[in-house]
Each structure stands twice: as C-alpha cells, then as structure tokens.
Enzyme design. Structure first.
Site, short mmCIF file in Angstrom:
data_model
loop_
_atom_site.label_atom_id
_atom_site.label_comp_id
_atom_site.label_asym_id
_atom_site.label_seq_id
_atom_site.Cartn_x
_atom_site.Cartn_y
_atom_site.Cartn_z
N HIS A 105 -4.51 -3.98 3.51
CA HIS A 105 -5.71 -4.20 2.67
C HIS A 105 -5.75 -3.20 1.52
O HIS A 105 -6.11 -3.54 0.40
CB HIS A 105 -6.99 -4.00 3.49
CG HIS A 105 -7.18 -4.96 4.61
ND1 HIS A 105 -7.09 -4.59 5.93
CD2 HIS A 105 -7.48 -6.29 4.61
CE1 HIS A 105 -7.32 -5.65 6.70
NE2 HIS A 105 -7.55 -6.69 5.92
N GLY A 130 -3.18 -10.94 0.43
CA GLY A 130 -1.89 -10.55 1.01
C GLY A 130 -1.09 -11.78 1.41
O GLY A 130 -1.65 -12.82 1.76
N ASP A 152 -0.95 -13.72 5.32
CA ASP A 152 -1.61 -15.00 5.56
C ASP A 152 -1.13 -15.96 4.48
O ASP A 152 -1.88 -16.33 3.57
CB ASP A 152 -3.13 -14.82 5.51
CG ASP A 152 -3.62 -13.94 6.63
OD1 ASP A 152 -3.46 -14.34 7.79
OD2 ASP A 152 -4.12 -12.84 6.35
O1 PAF Z 1 -7.92 -12.82 5.01
C1 PAF Z 1 -9.07 -12.57 5.40
O2 PAF Z 1 -9.40 -11.44 5.76
C2 PAF Z 1 -10.10 -13.69 5.45
O3 PAF Z 1 -9.53 -14.88 5.85
C3 PAF Z 1 -10.88 -13.85 4.13
C4 PAF Z 1 -9.96 -14.26 3.00
C5 PAF Z 1 -11.58 -12.56 3.79
C6 PAF Z 1 -11.93 -14.95 4.29
O4 PAF Z 1 -12.83 -14.66 5.30
#
Ligand code: PAF
Length: 270
Positions: free
Chosen positions: A28, A138, A141
């Site tokens: 993150h 990222g 996912d």
């Molecule tokens: O990737 C995530 O943390 C979540 O899927 C997101 C994009 C914040 C949506 O809730």
C-alpha cells in the site's frame, strides 16, 4: 471529503487517490509514494467494504487498525485519510450496484460471486466522492485492476488509473493484509504460490509455450508443498482475461489457493 475535493478542484489542484481497506503494508505504501509523485494532493481512503465480502468470508475478522495505519502513513504527504462508515457509503435502502459483466465472471469472480460487483460499486462511489485525477492500484489484485480500468473507460470517468507492481518479501511472498492470518507453518506453504509462478516463468523463458504443460508444472510445485485447496492456477490474456491456447509474452499467470483458512492470490506477467 467531497467539499474538500471540490475546493481543490476549483483551485485547479490535482488529486491522487489510494483506496484501501486499511491493514496497510509496504505494498500500500508504494501506492501512496507513487501518489505523492504524480500529484500535489494525496487522499487515502480506509474502508472495509462489506459488499465485496461473501457471507462466509473474513469481513468480521479483517484487521482494523486505524492508529497503526495512520502511523504508517505519517512519513508520506497525505492531505486526508478518508474513513467513511458503512452507513455513509450505503445509506438506508441502498439498491444501486455496478457490474462489469464479463471480467467479473472468471478467476476470483467465479469463487467469490458478488465480489467484483462490491468492488466496482464502492470504487465508483469513492471516485464520486473524492473526485481524483489519478487513482493508484496494486497489481496483486490484477483482476480488480482490470475491472476498474474497464469501468473507468466504459463510464467515461476521466480518472487516470496507475498500476503499481506487486511488492514481495525477500523470499518471494507477495505482501497481503491477509498474510497476518498465517501461522509460521502456513507461511512456508504460502511461499509455494510465488514459487509455482516463478517455475512457470522459468519454463516459459526456457522455451515451453504449451499452456497445459506450464500449468502442470506449477501445480506440481503447489502439490509438493501440500497446497491442495487450489482455487485456480491459470494462464490468461492480461487485458481481457480470456483463456489462451499458446502461452505468449505478456500473458497473465494467476493463482489462488487456500492455506489453512486463508485464501491467498498471486500473479505474474510473463
Ligand atoms: O484493494 C482493495 O483494498 C479494495 O478492494 C478496494 C479497491 C479498496 C475497494 O474496497
């Protein structure tokens, strides 16, 4: 949040947005760092979105640590940490959802029905509130990234989506908020996900283009580590996520497996 964004926009300022569910890790933070590079204002949202969790999933136990997350964000230039409550995002009698019809059907969408509908809906809502110029996601996912790129195009949202590479531990494990659920023994097993992907990549680079053979090899790596609860190991086109016959450079290799009670995903682009 919306008032603040409107003020920035009126002053012609650019906003980079990092949507998260908290439980922040270095993956993150790499997104926040990129946000700081692309715009003078960075907004991070922390919202554990109920609509993207299935009934038997980990919504209840998902790590919530706002203090810890704020500490992790403190070295970065973050104007606002937007932490809405579920009742703000989903007001009473809420009934409008967004679906990205084809992309949501495959990979994680198959075993997590409704997941991408929840993601697409909340991301659109967050975009409407935050009004970002850029949004950073990222590549871990990967399917989520493709779903969001598609909805931005399809709905003319005018937000530039910036993908960022997966951040890994030294031994290859892809960072994930869900790694915190793993015991030491499970963590060792979890390593086989990135190992399976690397072994497929090595064989591909060694000349093997036979998708079936490549997948067999990856499955063997998982099975050798006693990872048997495999949701999928697939090679797909990295744009439309369709299955391919002959593996080519640029294809996506994606895996999802359950280690104990923890479902983990990982991927590489060949
Ligand atoms: O990737 C995530 O943390 C979540 O899927 C997101 C994009 C914040 C949506 O809730």
């Amino acid at each position: 949040m919306n008032e603040y964004s409107k003020e920035l926009k009126q002053g012609n300022h650019k906003i980079a947005f990092v949507p998260t569910m908290g439980a922040l890790h270095d993956g993150h933070l790499s997104l926040v760092s990129r946000a700081n590079e692309v715009a003078e204002h960075t907004v991070v949202s922390i919202f554990v979105n109920p609509t993207q969790f299935g009934q038997n999933e980990d919504f209840g136990k998902y790590t919530r640590d706002l203090e810890g997350d704020m500490d992790k964000l403190s070295p970065y230039r973050v104007d606002t940490i937007f932490t809405p409550e579920a009742k703000d995002i989903y007001p009473e009698n809420f009934q409008t959802y967004l679906e990205v019809a084809e992309l949501q059907k495959v990979l994680c969408g198959k075993s997590r029905p409704g997941h991408f509908r929840g993601v697409a809906t909340v991301v659109l809502k967050l975009f409407n509130i935050v009004q970002p110029d850029f949004a950073i996601f990222g590549q871990k996912d990967f399917q989520q990234l493709k779903v969001i790129e598609r909805l931005v195009k399809d709905l003319h949202l005018g937000v530039e989506i910036i993908p960022m590479p997966i951040v890994r531990e030294k031994d290859g494990l892809a960072l994930s908020s869900r790694n915190a659920y793993l015991s030491d023994e499970e963590r060792l097993k979890a390593l086989s996900l990135s190992k399976a992907l690397s072994s497929i990549k090595a064989s591909f680079q060694g000349g093997c283009k036979d998708t079936g053979k490549l997948l067999e090899e990856g499955l063997a790596v998982l099975k050798n580590s006693d990872v048997n609860d495999i949701d999928y190991l697939e090679i797909r086109d990295s744009e439309n996520l369709e299955l391919i016959k002959t593996t080519q450079s640029g294809n996506l290799v994606a895996v999802a497996a359950r280690i104990g009670n923890t479902r983990l995903i990982d991927n590489i682009i060949l």
